[in-house]
Enzyme design. Structure first.
Site, PDB file in Angstrom:
ATOM      1  N   HIS A 241      -0.706   4.695   7.122  1.00 48.58           N
ATOM      2  CA  HIS A 241      -0.041   5.280   5.967  1.00 48.58           C
ATOM      3  C   HIS A 241       0.294   6.752   6.219  1.00 48.58           C
ATOM      4  CE1 HIS A 241      -2.826   2.048   4.621  1.00 48.58           C
ATOM      5  NE2 HIS A 241      -1.731   1.630   4.004  1.00 48.58           N
TER       6      HIS A 241
ATOM      7  N   SER B 246       0.804  -1.223   0.000  1.00 50.76           N
ATOM      8  CA  SER B 246       0.000   0.000   0.000  1.00 50.76           C
ATOM      9  C   SER B 246       0.837   1.273   0.000  1.00 50.76           C
ATOM     10  CB  SER B 246      -0.934   0.021   1.219  1.00 50.76           C
ATOM     11  OG  SER B 246      -0.201  -0.071   2.422  1.00 50.76           O
TER      12      SER B 246
ATOM     13  N   ASP C 147      -3.802   7.785   8.325  1.00 51.95           N
ATOM     14  CA  ASP C 147      -4.941   6.985   8.782  1.00 51.95           C
ATOM     15  C   ASP C 147      -4.584   5.921   9.816  1.00 51.95           C
ATOM     16  OD1 ASP C 147      -3.485   5.261   7.247  1.00 51.95           O
ATOM     17  OD2 ASP C 147      -5.053   4.825   5.787  1.00 51.95           O
TER      18      ASP C 147
END
Length: 386
Positions: free
Chosen positions: A345, A37, A342
Site C-alpha cells: 500500500h 484495501s 508496507d
C-alpha cells in the site's frame, strides 16, 4: 484555488445530471464507496477482526484506524479535504455509534470483483458489497419513514440520488491470479472479471446510482511484494524496476474497464467518470525525486533493507524469529520520503500526491472542459478563491 471549490468545479464540469444550481452552497451530499484495501477505512478490521495494528495510522490518526496506511487514503483526501464531508464509516463497523449521513464505505481489504472463495483474503467481494448497499439503502429508507430525526445520522432519500458512487477494485483479482496462472491466462480472465463488475454496477444503477466515479487499477508490478516474488529475474523488470507482466495485465484490465465505462454512458441519466489512477501512480514512481520522494519502490515499514525493504515472512509492525534472531519490521524515519508504506500500500504522502493529481481533472475521462458550456452560468465556485 481552494481545494473544496476546485473539486466542486471539477464535478460540475463532469456530471451533467447533477442539478444546475445558482447557489455557491452546491455540494455532493454523500459518497458510497466500493473497493479493496486501497479505500478500506476499517471494513476488514471490523468484519473479520483483521489485525491492523501499530504503526499503521501513526502519521495522521496517531493510532491504528483500520486503514492499511500510515495515515490517510485517497478516499479520505477526496471526501474530507475536497468535499468537506466526514471520514467514511465502514458499513461493517457498528462500534462507536457510526454516522452514515455523508455516506458509507463498503470497501474491505483483500476484496475481489469475482466472488470470494474459501482461500480469499476477504469474504466481502464486490457482489457482496453491492448487496450490502442494497440492504443499507432499504433499511435507511424504512427508518426515515419512522423518524425523520434520524437524518442526522443516515442519508436522506435525496442523498442516494445525488451521491457519488466510487469504485476502486480489481487489483486483487489480477494479483491473486498470477500465483496460479500464466500471463496469458490472467489476460484471458479479465473479461470474466469485468462482466462481474458490470453486473454489480448495473444493480447499483437500478437502485438509483447515477454518478459513478471509477478508478482504474494501479501499476501492480511496482509493489515491493510483487517485485520480491516475481522480479528475481531482472529480465522480467521494466526500466523503473517494476514487474512487466503484472503491469501489462493492469494496463489490459484498464483498457477494457475504460471500454466498459463508455458502455455505461448509454444508460439513461448515467454520468460515468473514469479516473486514470495507473498513470498518476506510475508518474509518481518514475519521477519520484521531482515530487520530493527518495524511495519509489522500497517499503517504508518492512524488513530486509534496500532496495525493497520487504520480506514476505514478516509484515509491517510484526516481531518474529527469523534465521534464529528476533526481528521487527519497523517504519522508516520519514514516511514522506517513501511512496510505498508496507510493500502493498501507499504512504499518506503518496496518497496526497495522487489525490491532488486526481483533482486537476487531467486524468479523467470524459475531459472536464467538454461539458463546461452547460455549467458556465451555475457559478459553483468563487473566482476569488483561485
Amino acid at each position: 484555488m481552494a481545494l473544496k471549490a476546485y473539486i466542486f468545479h471539477i464535478l460540475t464540469l463532469t456530471f451533467l445530471v447533477l442539478p444546475i444550481v445558482s447557489s455557491a452552497n452546491f455540494s455532493i451530499p454523500a459518497i458510497f464507496n466500493f473497493g479493496d484495501s486501497n479505500s478500506d477505512t476499517g471494513g476488514l478490521a471490523a468484519g473479520i477482526a483483521f489485525p491492523i495494528g501499530q504503526p499503521n495510522g501513526q502519521t495522521y490518526f496517531l493510532k491504528p484506524s483500520g486503514r492499511f496506511c500510515d495515515g490517510r487514503l485517497i478516499i479520505d483526501f477526496l471526501a474530507v479535504n475536497a468535499l468537506d464531508l466526514s471520514f467514511l464509516n465502514p458499513y461493517l463497523d457498528s462500534i462507536g455509534i457510526p454516522n452514515f449521513q455523508n455516506g458509507c464505505n463498503f470497501a474491505t481489504g483483500g476484496s475481489t470483483i469475482l466472488p470470494a472463495n474459501a482461500a480469499s483474503a476477504s469474504p466481502f467481494s464486490f457482489g457482496i458489497q453491492v448487496a450490502q448497499f442494497v440492504r443499507f439503502k432499504t433499511r435507511v429508507l424504512e427508518l426515515l419513514v419512522k423518524d425523520k430525526k434520524l437524518q442526522e445520522f443516515i442519508p436522506s432519500q435525496e442523498s442516494f440520488r445525488q451521491a457519488l458512487y466510487m469504485f476502486d477494485v480489481g487489483q486483487n483479482d489480477l494479483d491473486g491470479a498470477f500465483y496460479s496462472k500464466s500471463e496469458d491466462e490472467v489476460l484471458a480472465l479479465i473479461p470474466i472479471i469485468l462482466t462481474e463488475f458490470e453486473a454489480g454496477a448495473k444493480k447499483l444503477y437500478n437502485e438509483g446510482a447515477r454518478n459513478l466515479w471509477i478508478h482504474n487499477t494501479g501499476p501492480l508490478g511496482c509493489l515491493p511484494r510483487i517485485i520480491a516474488q516475481f522480479g528475481k529475474d531482472s529480465s522480467k523488470l521494466d526500466q523503473f524496476g517494476c514487474v512487466t507482466s503484472h503491469n501489462n495485465a493492469a494496463n489490459q484490465f484498464n483498457m477494457q474497464l475504460h471500454d466498459l465505462c463508455t458502455k455505461f454512458r448509454v444508460l439513461p441519466g448515467a454520468n460515468v467518470t473514469y479516473v486514470d489512477i495507473f498513470s498518476i501512480k506510475l508518474n509518481l514512481i518514475s519521477n519520484y525525486s521531482l515530487y520530493g520522494f527518495k524511495q519509489p519502490l522500497a517499503a517504508c515499514c518492512g524488513y530486509g533493507g534496500l532496495p525493497l525493504n520487504f520480506d514476505n515472512r514478516i509484515a509491517c509492525g510484526q516481531t518474529k524469529i527469523l534465521n534464529g534472531s528476533s526481528v521487527t519490521a519497523i517504519p522508516c524515519n520519514n514516511t514522506a520520503e517513501y511512496v510505498n508504506w508496507d510493500g502493498n500500500h501507499y504512504t499518506e504522502a503518496a496518497n496526497e500526491y495522487i489525490s491532488s493529481h486526481v483533482l486537476t481533472g487531467n486524468y479523467s475521462d470524459p475531459p472536464l472542459l467538454v461539458n463546461a458550456q452547460y455549467h458556465i452560468e451555475s457559478k459553483l465556485f468563487d473566482p476569488k478563491t483561485i
